[in-house]
Design an enzyme around this catalytic site. Structure first.
Site, PDB file in Angstrom:
ATOM      1  N   LYS A  21       0.933  -1.277  -0.081  1.00  0.00           N
ATOM      2  CA  LYS A  21       0.077  -0.045  -0.049  1.00  0.00           C
ATOM      3  C   LYS A  21       0.740   1.260  -0.064  1.00  0.00           C
ATOM      4  CE  LYS A  21      -3.774  -2.470   2.528  1.00  0.00           C
ATOM      5  NZ  LYS A  21      -4.549  -2.275   3.514  1.00  0.00           N
ATOM      6  N   HIS A  40      -1.845  -5.578   1.792  1.00  0.00           N
ATOM      7  CA  HIS A  40      -3.324  -6.164   1.207  1.00  0.00           C
ATOM      8  C   HIS A  40      -3.143  -7.518   0.823  1.00  0.00           C
ATOM      9  CE1 HIS A  40      -7.135  -7.064  -0.497  1.00  0.00           C
ATOM     10  NE2 HIS A  40      -6.671  -7.589  -1.608  1.00  0.00           N
ATOM     11  N   ASN A  79      -1.557  -0.090   7.048  1.00  0.00           N
ATOM     12  CA  ASN A  79      -1.335  -1.505   7.590  1.00  0.00           C
ATOM     13  C   ASN A  79      -0.459  -2.071   6.252  1.00  0.00           C
ATOM     14  OD1 ASN A  79      -3.530  -2.211   5.794  1.00  0.00           O
ATOM     15  ND2 ASN A  79      -4.502  -3.221   7.404  1.00  0.00           N
TER      16      ASN A  79
HETATM   17  P1  ATP Z   1      -7.069  -5.948   3.347  1.00  0.00           P
HETATM   18  O1  ATP Z   1      -8.168  -6.446   2.460  1.00  0.00           O
HETATM   19  O2  ATP Z   1      -6.142  -4.850   2.758  1.00  0.00           O
HETATM   20  O3  ATP Z   1      -5.798  -7.209   2.846  1.00  0.00           O
HETATM   21  P2  ATP Z   1      -7.860  -7.153   5.554  1.00  0.00           P
HETATM   22  O4  ATP Z   1      -8.365  -8.223   4.792  1.00  0.00           O
HETATM   23  O5  ATP Z   1      -6.723  -7.621   6.677  1.00  0.00           O
HETATM   24  O6  ATP Z   1      -6.974  -6.262   4.769  1.00  0.00           O
HETATM   25  P3  ATP Z   1     -10.274  -5.698   5.562  1.00  0.00           P
HETATM   26  O7  ATP Z   1     -11.463  -6.025   6.646  1.00  0.00           O
HETATM   27  O8  ATP Z   1     -10.748  -6.422   4.332  1.00  0.00           O
HETATM   28  O9  ATP Z   1      -8.856  -6.139   6.225  1.00  0.00           O
HETATM   29  O10 ATP Z   1     -10.221  -4.168   5.414  1.00  0.00           O
HETATM   30  C1  ATP Z   1      -9.597  -3.629   4.328  1.00  0.00           C
HETATM   31  C2  ATP Z   1      -8.803  -2.606   4.753  1.00  0.00           C
HETATM   32  O11 ATP Z   1      -9.393  -1.519   5.253  1.00  0.00           O
HETATM   33  C3  ATP Z   1      -7.730  -2.915   5.815  1.00  0.00           C
HETATM   34  O12 ATP Z   1      -6.568  -3.435   5.761  1.00  0.00           O
HETATM   35  C4  ATP Z   1      -7.453  -1.525   6.361  1.00  0.00           C
HETATM   36  O13 ATP Z   1      -6.400  -0.801   5.501  1.00  0.00           O
HETATM   37  C5  ATP Z   1      -8.686  -0.955   6.228  1.00  0.00           C
HETATM   38  N1  ATP Z   1      -9.584  -1.048   7.542  1.00  0.00           N
HETATM   39  C6  ATP Z   1     -10.141  -2.080   8.053  1.00  0.00           C
HETATM   40  N2  ATP Z   1     -10.915  -1.849   9.300  1.00  0.00           N
HETATM   41  C7  ATP Z   1     -10.554  -0.459   9.480  1.00  0.00           C
HETATM   42  C8  ATP Z   1     -10.989   0.145  10.304  1.00  0.00           C
HETATM   43  N3  ATP Z   1     -12.013  -0.153  11.416  1.00  0.00           N
HETATM   44  N4  ATP Z   1     -10.811   1.607  10.221  1.00  0.00           N
HETATM   45  C9  ATP Z   1      -9.978   2.160   9.364  1.00  0.00           C
HETATM   46  N5  ATP Z   1      -9.545   1.215   8.418  1.00  0.00           N
HETATM   47  C10 ATP Z   1      -9.993  -0.030   8.126  1.00  0.00           C
HETATM   48 MG    MG Z   2      -9.608  -7.704   3.274  1.00  0.00          MG
END
Ligand code: ATP
Ligand code: MG
Length: 137
Positions: A9, A115, A112
């Site tokens: 990212k 992805h 974070n």
């Molecule tokens: P990714 O899809 O990016 O691999 P993930 O599967 O661990 O991450 P998801 O629940 O799919 O997490 O959320 C997608 C992305 O949205 C997260 O990686 C993060 O960057 C953002 N995100 C998730 N939860 C929150 C939150 N509560 N507040 C702000 N941003 C969030």
């Molecule tokens: Mg995800």
């Protein structure tokens, strides 16, 4: 053999840890099948994360994902979807295990670093979002 879509990212690119992140996948026996550095538009980010369109963080997340260049990759290996997510660590770095990418480098739950597709159906949407068949080797 399984394929997954992985992104370094904008925060990861800014921190200059592209090589470090890729090395962690390679050291674990995963292969980079496709790779490029691009910049998403706001609409491009919204389309990619369309699954989260009802979430309260959708606007902020898509601003973040379009703020600077990213590195998109197709990673290949046995059980690659699960293994990539293990190496990434939990979404919130505060919950991530020691030695994971997010624990070591992420600032918060949004910024974070990485992805990874969360299931085969997601990978089937996400891989062709960025790569044509002739780019995946
Ligand atoms: P990714 O899809 O990016 O691999 P993930 O599967 O661990 O991450 P998801 O629940 O799919 O997490 O959320 C997608 C992305 O949205 C997260 O990686 C993060 O960057 C953002 N995100 C998730 N939860 C929150 C939150 N509560 N507040 C702000 N941003 C969030
Ligand atoms: Mg995800």
């Amino acid at each position: 053999m399984q394929r997954t879509l992985t992104i370094i990212k904008p925060d990861g690119v800014k921190k200059n840890i592209i090589g470090e992140v890729i090395s962690r996948f390679e050291r674990n026996g995963l292969r980079i099948a496709a790779l490029k550095k691009i910049k998403l538009s706001k609409d491009g980010a919204k389309g990619f994360y369309i699954v989260h369109k009802e979430r309260p963080f959708y606007e902020s997340l898509t601003d973040f994902m379009s703020e600077g260049p990213i590195v998109v990759m197709v990673i290949e290996g046995e059980n690659a979807i699960y293994r990539v997510r293990e190496i990434m660590g939990a979404t919130n770095p505060a919950d991530a295990q020691i030695g994971t990418i997010r624990k070591d480098f992420a600032d918060d739950i949004e910024r974070n670093i990485v992805h990874g597709s969360d299931k085969p159906e997601s990978a089937a949407f996400e891989i062709p979002y960025f790569f044509s068949q002739i780019e995946i080797l």
